[in-house]
Enzyme design. Structure first.
Site, PDB file in Angstrom:
ATOM      1  N   ASP A 150       0.437  -1.178   0.079  1.00 37.18           N
ATOM      2  CA  ASP A 150      -0.066   0.170   0.131  1.00 37.18           C
ATOM      3  C   ASP A 150       0.758   0.986  -0.159  1.00 37.18           C
ATOM      4  O   ASP A 150       1.595   0.999   0.663  1.00 37.18           O
ATOM      5  CB  ASP A 150      -0.936   0.026   1.117  1.00 37.18           C
TER       6      ASP A 150
ATOM      7  N   ASP B  65      -3.673   2.195  -5.020  1.00 38.40           N
ATOM      8  CA  ASP B  65      -2.028   2.499  -4.134  1.00 38.40           C
ATOM      9  C   ASP B  65      -2.273   0.703  -3.804  1.00 38.40           C
ATOM     10  O   ASP B  65      -1.388   1.000  -3.263  1.00 38.40           O
ATOM     11  CB  ASP B  65      -1.936   3.756  -3.819  1.00 38.40           C
ATOM     12  N   GLU B  66      -2.860  -0.547  -4.163  1.00 36.88           N
ATOM     13  CA  GLU B  66      -2.528  -1.060  -3.452  1.00 36.88           C
ATOM     14  C   GLU B  66      -2.653  -1.939  -4.358  1.00 36.88           C
ATOM     15  O   GLU B  66      -3.449  -2.337  -5.257  1.00 36.88           O
ATOM     16  CB  GLU B  66      -3.702  -1.594  -1.992  1.00 36.88           C
TER      17      GLU B  66
HETATM   18  P1  TTP Z   1      -5.278   5.214   1.061  1.00 38.97           P
HETATM   19  O1  TTP Z   1      -4.383   4.214   0.851  1.00 38.97           O
HETATM   20  O2  TTP Z   1      -6.557   5.145   2.248  1.00 38.97           O
HETATM   21  O3  TTP Z   1      -4.824   6.254   1.886  1.00 38.97           O
HETATM   22  P2  TTP Z   1      -3.391   6.840   1.791  1.00 38.97           P
HETATM   23  O4  TTP Z   1      -2.246   5.923   0.852  1.00 38.97           O
HETATM   24  O5  TTP Z   1      -3.175   8.695   1.224  1.00 38.97           O
HETATM   25  O6  TTP Z   1      -2.557   6.863   3.231  1.00 38.97           O
HETATM   26  P3  TTP Z   1      -1.737   5.674   3.538  1.00 38.97           P
HETATM   27  O7  TTP Z   1      -0.296   6.209   3.961  1.00 38.97           O
HETATM   28  O8  TTP Z   1      -2.257   5.668   4.950  1.00 38.97           O
HETATM   29  O9  TTP Z   1      -1.949   4.646   3.154  1.00 38.97           O
HETATM   30  O10 TTP Z   1      -5.732   5.786  -0.389  1.00 38.97           O
HETATM   31  C1  TTP Z   1      -4.986   5.925  -1.104  1.00 38.97           C
HETATM   32  C2  TTP Z   1      -5.331   6.859  -2.022  1.00 38.97           C
HETATM   33  O11 TTP Z   1      -7.022   7.463  -2.253  1.00 38.97           O
HETATM   34  C3  TTP Z   1      -5.011   8.456  -1.276  1.00 38.97           C
HETATM   35  O12 TTP Z   1      -4.015   8.786  -0.950  1.00 38.97           O
HETATM   36  C4  TTP Z   1      -6.321   9.322  -1.779  1.00 38.97           C
HETATM   37  C5  TTP Z   1      -7.354   8.392  -2.185  1.00 38.97           C
HETATM   38  N1  TTP Z   1      -8.929   8.366  -1.376  1.00 38.97           N
HETATM   39  C6  TTP Z   1      -9.980   8.994  -1.145  1.00 38.97           C
HETATM   40  O13 TTP Z   1      -9.249   9.481  -2.160  1.00 38.97           O
HETATM   41  N2  TTP Z   1     -10.348   9.095   0.107  1.00 38.97           N
HETATM   42  C7  TTP Z   1     -10.588   8.541   0.660  1.00 38.97           C
HETATM   43  O14 TTP Z   1     -11.599   8.525   2.147  1.00 38.97           O
HETATM   44  C8  TTP Z   1      -9.404   7.465   0.894  1.00 38.97           C
HETATM   45  C9  TTP Z   1      -9.614   6.572   1.808  1.00 38.97           C
HETATM   46  C10 TTP Z   1      -8.479   7.160  -0.070  1.00 38.97           C
HETATM   47 MG    MG Z   2      -1.880   3.915   1.056  1.00 36.55          MG
END
Ligand code: TTP
Ligand code: MG
Length: 361
Positions: free
Chosen positions: A8, A106-107
């Site tokens: 992720d 992103d995962e």
């Molecule tokens: P996530 O992987 O949940 O968050 P992240 O990558 O920003 O942070 P982390 O380091 O905790 O993994 O989500 C991936 C992307 O998806 C995030 O960068 C932006 C988008 N996203 C939204 O637009 N709205 C949301 O509520 C979430 C959770 C994510």
């Molecule tokens: Mg993320």
């Protein structure tokens, strides 16, 4: 024993923005709606880890984020940039997996069982992958290493940013015991509330709760919770090959006027489609039909179900209903397709569906 990685990306949208504009590094960066000096509507998509120190997080109203951290750099999302960096990251990851499944921008899950002999080696591979992504793209990711998808996902979230967490088979219950129930995939705010009403705050509490009562209260979702709380989960990393829909069509020997024959063809196409879906362990929510008339005009109709299906009768019945308005026309071609695909066996989408069902009750 399968070895599964869950990768992720860290604060993904914000990291992409820092990559484009390195002067942002070290400053709080919030990606989302326009804050309009505190009057803005809409929410935070994500923010970097500097902004998180101020209490800002994804899905928070942008006006609140502005109150918490007015000095942050606020940016509107640029999805094409994120998609581009995501594609490059996924290409690197894909190369190192026996089986690969991207589950969001992103995962991704990687099955590396045939590439490494032990879980320890899987965690070394994770370290190498993390380094390669950082070096080639300049963004960091966190990786969970374990024996199934459920545990790998919990592990990747455990230490962020740039963390690597390994959960060994023998440690799984101990690892989960003290985590809040929200950490379990498929437990959203509504389920969390219902579980808390039963005195269940941690995954350990959930594991100790009588399964019969979970079933009575939550149906199939109760079963899922029971298994998940014990660290049991799917190992099926299903190659998605980027496929977004399944479709099948047929052209009639001569333009078909007999509507019963068209309905028959739709039934047969649905059966073939359903068989393919089952084989790939995929279900879909949107059923569509395509009809081409004798003059080559082509029309489509679609309907989206509440819950994804791979059931031949459901697909066939809906597809036939969607065709009904074309009775009496001369039909050259008919097609059936399914999109809005979800992975059946993965713990990713099924629990979400289950939770949705539970919350509809
Ligand atoms: P996530 O992987 O949940 O968050 P992240 O990558 O920003 O942070 P982390 O380091 O905790 O993994 O989500 C991936 C992307 O998806 C995030 O960068 C932006 C988008 N996203 C939204 O637009 N709205 C949301 O509520 C979430 C959770 C994510
Ligand atoms: Mg993320």
């Amino acid at each position: 024993m399968p070895f599964i990685l869950h990768v992720d990306m860290d604060s993904f949208f914000a990291s992409c923005e820092e990559l484009r504009d390195p002067s942002l590094k070290g400053k709080p960066v919030i990606v989302g709606a326009d804050p309009k000096e505190g009057q803005g509507r809409g929410v935070v998509s994500t923010c970097n880890y500097t902004a998180r120190k101020y209490g800002v997080h994804s899905a928070m109203p942008i006006s609140k984020a502005y109150r918490l951290c007015p000095t942050a750099v606020f940016l509107r999302p640029d999805f094409s940039l994120y998609k581009d960096i995501s594609n490059r990251a996924m290409a690197i990851l894909r190369e190192h997996a026996d089986r690969f499944q991207q589950v969001s921008i992103d995962e991704a899950y990687l099955d590396v069982s045939s590439s490494v002999p032990t879980l320890k080696d899987a965690s070394r591979l994770a370290k190498t992958l993390q380094g390669t992504v950082q070096e080639k793209l300049g963004v960091t990711c966190s990786i969970g290493v374990s024996i199934n998808k459920l545990l790998a996902k919990i592990a990747s979230d455990y230490k962020k940013p740039a963390g690597i967490t390994v959960i060994r088979e023998e440690d799984k219950e101990g690892f989960l015991a003290t985590l809040p129930i929200r950490k379990l995939h498929g437990v959203g705010p509504k389920s969390e509330e219902k579980l808390k009403d039963l005195g269940i705050e941690t995954i350990g509490h959930l594991a100790a709760y009588p399964v019969g009562e979970l079933r009575d209260r939550f149906g199939m979702y109760g079963d899922y919770l029971y298994h998940a709380s014990r660290g049991l989960g799917s190992t099926n990393v299903s190659e998605d090959d980027g496929r977004v829909s399944y479709s099948k069509e047929t052209t009639f020997m001569k333009d078909e006027e007999d509507f019963a024959k068209v309905m028959e063809a739709v039934g047969a196409l649905s059966a073939v489609l359903a068989a393919k879906l089952r084989r790939d362990g995929v279900t879909g929510r949107t059923i569509a039909i395509k009809i081409r008339f004798e003059d080559f005009t082509t029309l489509t109709r679609s309907r989206t179900l509440l819950v994804a299906t791979d059931d031949r009768d459901v697909i066939s019945r809906l597809a036939q209903e969607l065709c009904a308005e074309f009775q009496g026309k001369k039909i050259r071609l008919v097609g059936v397709s399914l999109s809005g695909l979800q992975d059946v066996a993965g713990q990713l989408t099924l629990p979400q569906v289950m939770e949705r069902i539970a919350n509809y009750k």
